[in-house]
Design an enzyme around this catalytic site. Structure first.
Site, PDB file in Angstrom:
ATOM      1  N   GLU A 198      15.283  36.119  28.209  1.00 42.63           N
ATOM      2  CA  GLU A 198      15.592  37.548  28.115  1.00 42.63           C
ATOM      3  C   GLU A 198      15.951  38.014  29.523  1.00 42.63           C
ATOM      4  O   GLU A 198      15.074  38.328  30.332  1.00 42.63           O
ATOM      5  CB  GLU A 198      14.400  38.341  27.587  1.00 42.63           C
ATOM      6  CG  GLU A 198      14.794  39.780  27.289  1.00 42.63           C
ATOM      7  CD  GLU A 198      13.598  40.714  27.143  1.00 42.63           C
ATOM      8  OE1 GLU A 198      12.506  40.425  27.654  1.00 42.63           O
ATOM      9  OE2 GLU A 198      13.793  41.772  26.512  1.00 42.63           O
ATOM     10  N   ASP A 258      10.326  35.463  27.055  1.00 41.62           N
ATOM     11  CA  ASP A 258      10.293  36.924  27.035  1.00 41.62           C
ATOM     12  C   ASP A 258      10.145  37.478  28.456  1.00 41.62           C
ATOM     13  O   ASP A 258       9.364  36.952  29.258  1.00 41.62           O
ATOM     14  CB  ASP A 258       9.081  37.354  26.186  1.00 41.62           C
ATOM     15  CG  ASP A 258       8.968  38.858  26.043  1.00 41.62           C
ATOM     16  OD1 ASP A 258       9.891  39.464  25.493  1.00 41.62           O
ATOM     17  OD2 ASP A 258       7.952  39.426  26.511  1.00 41.62           O
TER      18      ASP A 258
HETATM   19  C1  NOJ Z   1      10.701  42.143  25.541  1.00 43.25           C
HETATM   20  C2  NOJ Z   1      10.602  42.076  24.056  1.00 43.25           C
HETATM   21  O1  NOJ Z   1      11.876  41.793  23.538  1.00 43.25           O
HETATM   22  C3  NOJ Z   1      10.060  43.403  23.599  1.00 43.25           C
HETATM   23  O2  NOJ Z   1      10.133  43.536  22.204  1.00 43.25           O
HETATM   24  C4  NOJ Z   1       8.645  43.522  24.100  1.00 43.25           C
HETATM   25  O3  NOJ Z   1       8.145  44.794  23.781  1.00 43.25           O
HETATM   26  C5  NOJ Z   1       8.594  43.346  25.609  1.00 43.25           C
HETATM   27  N1  NOJ Z   1       9.378  42.250  26.078  1.00 43.25           N
HETATM   28  C6  NOJ Z   1       7.188  43.080  26.057  1.00 43.25           C
HETATM   29  O4  NOJ Z   1       6.799  41.787  25.695  1.00 43.25           O
END
Ligand code: NOJ
Length: 575
Positions: A284, A224
């Site tokens: 991500e 993430d």
């Molecule tokens: C990216 C995640 O996909 C999202 O849902 C989240 O709010 C933020 N990172 C913080 O972890």
């Protein structure tokens, strides 16, 4: 005249493309796998709490197998106060009781494995919950051994944070902690303090966490928010831009706290920990820049195997020229592409790309692209049903705190996280209780049970595609050749391996279009084409359809012996 028909196509698939179990065994399994992202809280509730759980996922594994899924990516299911729906982790080595127990998790992994499905977890590397024991210790005293596990700084003066950085979720990225009189840094909510990855103890601990899960059978992690892990320790102010964002904060360039190069060292460490287990790392990594995306793979392919650039998902409109530009960009990259149309942070793909009239046809177009382009596809749960976003109409109905703050422009996340639509029963078969988010009204007709019985449904189209892909060397490994049709509304390409070629033609316009590929198909006699799968394609029996209906799509096999492909054209090795 033929009209594409699911039953005929399924017969063809089963006859000519037997399932290849081998693909699941090799170490680069993630190249061929169909990934499926799901939010445990929205998939299947077995306890009547209105929140989905791990046993619910286990109960639906046969559905997932039948859909052709090879790997599940579960959004975080660790213990968490759920301020950010699990992206605020309070313990990295346990399961949140809302979702079940570690034993439930082990059973899920084992049952999934029995069906040839791997389980990938979501590792929140940038921050923890403010309720994590590490942070509780860290904030307790400036002299706490855990103090330096987070980013603490003095303010610039009374009421003045250390610098002007902003939280992505609104307001300053610094919160003053009255106990010790210092500010802590949080790129997201104040309840999500950033870990200090410059501290080697943090790095060691998080690498151990990954090994702990690998030893439990986890097949990898989606990392993430990797872009926000590092920040400049000198804390220079970010440059301001004109205007304000959805939260009323000034626009700024996150120059000093976003996409810092140090992250590559961390990714290499995580990869070194993953490799002995044959595990995969997804990341991500939002970007429109190919060099930046390429860098996430690492020199020597020693960082992420699957950075998700969201190239197609971020297209502004459904337009063949725009999509072609993005596909070409990924194709030109010297690495294995990843294809994504939706996730839990974006409005659903049909909502972004649909026109309200041809939504099912458009959902099938997206499915065809996702599953026939060269690379690894990631589906988002419900996409296979053509589920649309169901956004709250009133601020008081919003459950995502960020969306309440940024109302109305930030409401998309609730809309994309509504319960999975299983059948026409109460709460769409998701729960016997009150679902945590309302079930969309169209669940009565758009659901797994109804779509299973409809040969022309979006769901059956997905099933046909995954079956086709699984058995086709050209689709799994072949090269990509854009046929660049003269008609700008069409996307047409060939996927070729040494002994097989597959042609994909998609009409991304609301009008019927002639499918005339002319000299582009030189050497591949159209008359010998065999229909594999399609929707909204019509023409003479045999050969290529002459026309694609609005948003029609067709996939055909071409006779290979007429046009052998040189070995070198079978896709970049080792990418
Ligand atoms: C990216 C995640 O996909 C999202 O849902 C989240 O709010 C933020 N990172 C913080 O972890």
């Amino acid at each position: 005249m033929f009209r594409t028909h699911f039953t005929v196509v399924l017969w063809f698939l089963c006859t000519f493309f037997p399932v290849r179990a081998k693909a699941l065994e090799d170490r680069e399994w993630w190249r061929h796998a169909v990934f499926y992202e799901l939010c445990p809280r929205s998939f299947q509730d077995t306890k009547g709490t209105g929140v989905g759980d791990l046993n619910g996922i286990t109960a639906r594994l046969d559905y997932l197998r039948g859909l052709g899924v090879d790997a599940l990516w579960l959004t975080p299911c660790f213990p968490s106060p759920q301020v950010d729906f699990g992206y605020d982790v309070a313990d990295y080595r346990a399961i949140d009781p809302r979702f079940g127990t570690l034993q439930d998790f082990d059973r899920l992994v084992a049952e999934a494995r029995r069906r040839g499905i791997r389980v990938v977890l979501d590792l929140v590397v940038n921050h923890t919950s403010d309720q994590h024991p590490w942070f509780l210790a860290s904030r307790s005293s400036r002299r706490s051994p855990r103090r330096d596990w987070y980013v603490w700084r003095d303010g610039r003066g009374p009421g003045r944070p250390p610098c002007n950085w902003l939280s992505l979720f609104g307001g300053s990225a610094w919160t003053l902690d009255p106990v010790t009189g210092q500010y802590y840094y949080h790129y997201f909510y104040p309840q999500q303090p950033d870990l200090n990855w410059r501290n080697p103890a943090v790095r060691r601990e998080m690498l151990d966490v990954t090994r702990w899960w690998y030893q439990r059978g986890v097949a990898g992690f989606r990392l993430d928010a990797v872009d926000t892990v590092f920040e400049d320790p000198a804390l220079p102010d970010n440059p301001l831009l004109p205007g304000k964002n959805a939260f009323g904060d000034p626009n700024m360039v996150n120059r000093h706290n976003y996409k810092l190069q140090e992250v590559h060292g961390l990714l290499r460490d995580l990869r070194r920990a993953a490799d002995p287990y044959g595990a995969v790392l997804l990341g991500e990594t939002y970007t429109d820049s190919i060099p930046e995306l390429q860098a996430y793979y690492g020199n020597g392919r020693n960082e992420l195997q699957l950075p998700t650039g969201h190239m197609l998902a971020m297209a502004e409109t459904l337009s063949a020229p725009e999509f072609r530009k993005r596909i070409d960009a990924l194709e030109a990259m010297d690495a294995w592409p990843v294809w994504v149309f939706g996730n839990h942070d974006l409005a659903r793909a049909v909502t972004r790309f649909g026109d309200g009239v041809h939504d099912d046809a458009i959902a099938k177009d997206l499915a065809a692209l996702l599953l026939t382009l060269r690379g690894t596809p990631i589906l988002y749960y419900g996409e296979e049903l053509g589920m649309a976003s169901h956004e709250p109409g009133r601020r008081e109905d919003v459950v995502d705190p960020m969306a309440r703050l940024g109302w109305p422009s930030a409401k998309r996340r609730d809309g994309a996280r509504t319960p999975m639509q299983w059948d026409a029963g109460p709460a769409a078969g998701f729960t016997t209780g009150t679902p945590w988010l309302p079930v969309p009204l169209d669940a009565a007709t758009r659901n797994v049970a109804v779509e299973t019985g409809d040969p022309g449904s979006v769901l059956n189209f997905y099933r046909g595609l995954t079956a086709l892909r699984r058995g086709s060397r050209a689709l799994l490994e072949g090269d990509y050749q854009d046929l660049a049709p003269a008609d700008p509304s069409l996307l047409c390409y060939l996927r070729r391996s040494q002994d097989e070629a597959v042609l994909v033609a998609v009409n991304l316009s609301p009008e019927p279009r002639k499918l005339d590929l002319g000299p582009a198909l030189d050497g591949w006699p159209a008359a010998r084409a065999k229909l594999l799968l399609g929707s909204g394609a019509s023409g003479p029996e045999g050969g290529l359809p002459g026309e694609l209906e609005p948003y029609g799509v067709v996939i055909v096999a071409l006779a290979q012996e007429q046009h052998p492909v040189p070995a070198a054209a079978a896709g970049p090795a080792g990418s």
